[in-house]
Scaffold this motif. Structure first.
Motif, mmCIF file in Angstrom:
data_model
loop_
_atom_site.group_PDB
_atom_site.id
_atom_site.type_symbol
_atom_site.label_atom_id
_atom_site.label_comp_id
_atom_site.label_asym_id
_atom_site.label_seq_id
_atom_site.Cartn_x
_atom_site.Cartn_y
_atom_site.Cartn_z
ATOM 1 N N GLU A 74 0.844 -1.201 0.000
ATOM 2 C CA GLU A 74 0.000 0.000 0.000
ATOM 3 C C GLU A 74 0.876 1.247 0.000
ATOM 4 N N LEU A 133 0.269 -3.190 -7.000
ATOM 5 C CA LEU A 133 -1.156 -3.497 -6.951
ATOM 6 C C LEU A 133 -1.420 -4.974 -7.227
ATOM 7 N N LEU A 154 -1.215 -6.970 -4.247
ATOM 8 C CA LEU A 154 -2.389 -6.813 -3.401
ATOM 9 C C LEU A 154 -3.624 -7.472 -4.022
ATOM 10 N N ASP A 155 -3.397 -8.198 -5.121
ATOM 11 C CA ASP A 155 -4.488 -8.857 -5.845
ATOM 12 C C ASP A 155 -5.531 -7.871 -6.350
ATOM 13 N N ARG A 156 -5.076 -6.684 -6.689
ATOM 14 C CA ARG A 156 -5.968 -5.652 -7.216
ATOM 15 C C ARG A 156 -5.715 -5.510 -8.723
ATOM 16 N N GLU A 157 -6.104 -6.555 -9.457
ATOM 17 C CA GLU A 157 -5.804 -6.598 -10.890
ATOM 18 C C GLU A 157 -6.459 -5.446 -11.655
ATOM 19 N N THR A 158 -7.706 -5.129 -11.308
ATOM 20 C CA THR A 158 -8.408 -4.059 -12.023
ATOM 21 C C THR A 158 -7.685 -2.727 -11.851
ATOM 22 N N ASP A 159 -7.231 -2.441 -10.632
ATOM 23 C CA ASP A 159 -6.501 -1.194 -10.385
ATOM 24 C C ASP A 159 -5.156 -1.202 -11.106
ATOM 25 N N ALA A 198 -6.752 -11.741 -13.794
ATOM 26 C CA ALA A 198 -8.157 -11.347 -13.694
ATOM 27 C C ALA A 198 -9.073 -12.355 -14.389
#
Length: 307
Positions: free
Chosen positions: A230, A257, A260-265, A298
């Protein structure tokens, strides 16, 4: 004369003029190809025949072709004219076109050896490369690839729009990224040098940053290394806010990101970086690899990476 008749006449005049111009260019380019073509080999009775197939690299533009030089070198080494090299290169040819015409050339030349140099034009020449369910626009594009005038226009357009188009069209580079995603995915999305990948800490910092922003940029990497993803994202975004034209922090943020497994971001970060670049700038391999990985994680087949 009525308005409708005048419109019909104007349309016909424009159409005839366009067709005449197209035909004139086609004839001009055909004549230019014949004028610039090398004379065939004089060693017609040579016992060994080599067939050189390919695109403009085989055809030879701006100097003696490599097939001609190959023939000269082989015969010089042999001390007698034992070899004849037949040059069947064609500027703009793609791999599908070569495969289509190769049997005819083999039957005509009966070579002992075939040398093939092909692939450069696959990034823009769509001739016979589309699937059966293509759109009418793609079908028309593929059909027009038989025309020298159209191929010339396509090369000129691609070269103008993407000065580095020899690196490959986005769809081609996308496929390469998907096929070469490394197992050590933790390095994806980080602008690091090769020795950093081998474990030595050395980041590749954009040279246009002031010392102050270099420190912020490298601090973001330190946070990433410490597991503070983060904090790393926040650091990279701080750099982006100051220098939105630099692509590296967008890629760095996407890498954090993904952790953090925030593929869309991550995808959004990479797309924002792409949009911030000047028109015609080719994205680096790190960008393609990171985007490919983000789409893959994703659950997307990444068929729409290229824009």
């Amino acid at each position: 004369m009525s308005l409708a008749r005048r419109l019909v006449r104007a349309t016909l005049t424009t159409g005839v003029g366009f067709a005449a111009t197209w035909l004139a260019l086609e004839l001009l380019l055909t004549a230019a190809a014949a004028w610039t073509a090398e004379a065939p080999s004089a060693n017609v009775d040579a016992p060994y025949v080599i067939l050189a197939e390919g695109d403009s690299f085989t055809y030879g533009i701006g100097g003696r072709s490599f097939p001609r030089q190959l023939e000269e070198r082989l015969n010089a080494r042999a001390g007698q004219p034992l070899f004849r090299v037949v040059n069947r290169g064609e500027p703009g040819l793609n791999t599908t076109g070569l495969v289509e015409r190769l049997p005819e050339h083999l039957a005509e030349v009966h070579p002992d050896v075939v040398v093939v140099t092909i692939g450069e034009n696959n990034s823009w020449n769509t001739y016979q490369t589309q699937t059966p369910d293509i759109s009418w626009a793609n079908w028309l594009d593929m059909a027009l690839m038989r025309s020298r005038t159209y191929r010339f226009a396509r090369v000129a357009w691609v070269g103008w729009d993407r000065p580095t188009f020899h690196e490959g069209a986005p769809t081609v580079r996308q496929a390469g990224a998907l096929s070469t995603l490394p197992e050590a995915t933790e390095i994806i999305g980080l602008p690091q040098e090769e020795d950093a990948i081998r474990g030595e800490r050395e980041t590749s910092t954009p040279t246009s940053y002031s010392p102050e922003w270099v420190a912020v940029y490298e601090a973001a990497f330190l946070k990433r290394d410490e597991g503070d993803y983060e904090g790393a994202v926040a650091g990279f975004r701080t750099v982006i806010a100051a220098r939105p034209d630099e692509l590296a922090p967008y890629i760095g943020a996407a890498g954090a990101l993904l952790r953090l497994d925030r593929e869309t971001d991550a995808i959004a970060s990479l797309r924002d970086g792409e949009a911030a670049q000047p028109r015609g700038v080719s994205m680096p391999e790190a960008w393609f690899h990171t985007l490919a990985l983000a789409y893959q994680r994703a659950g997307d087949d990444a068929n729409h990476i290229a824009t």
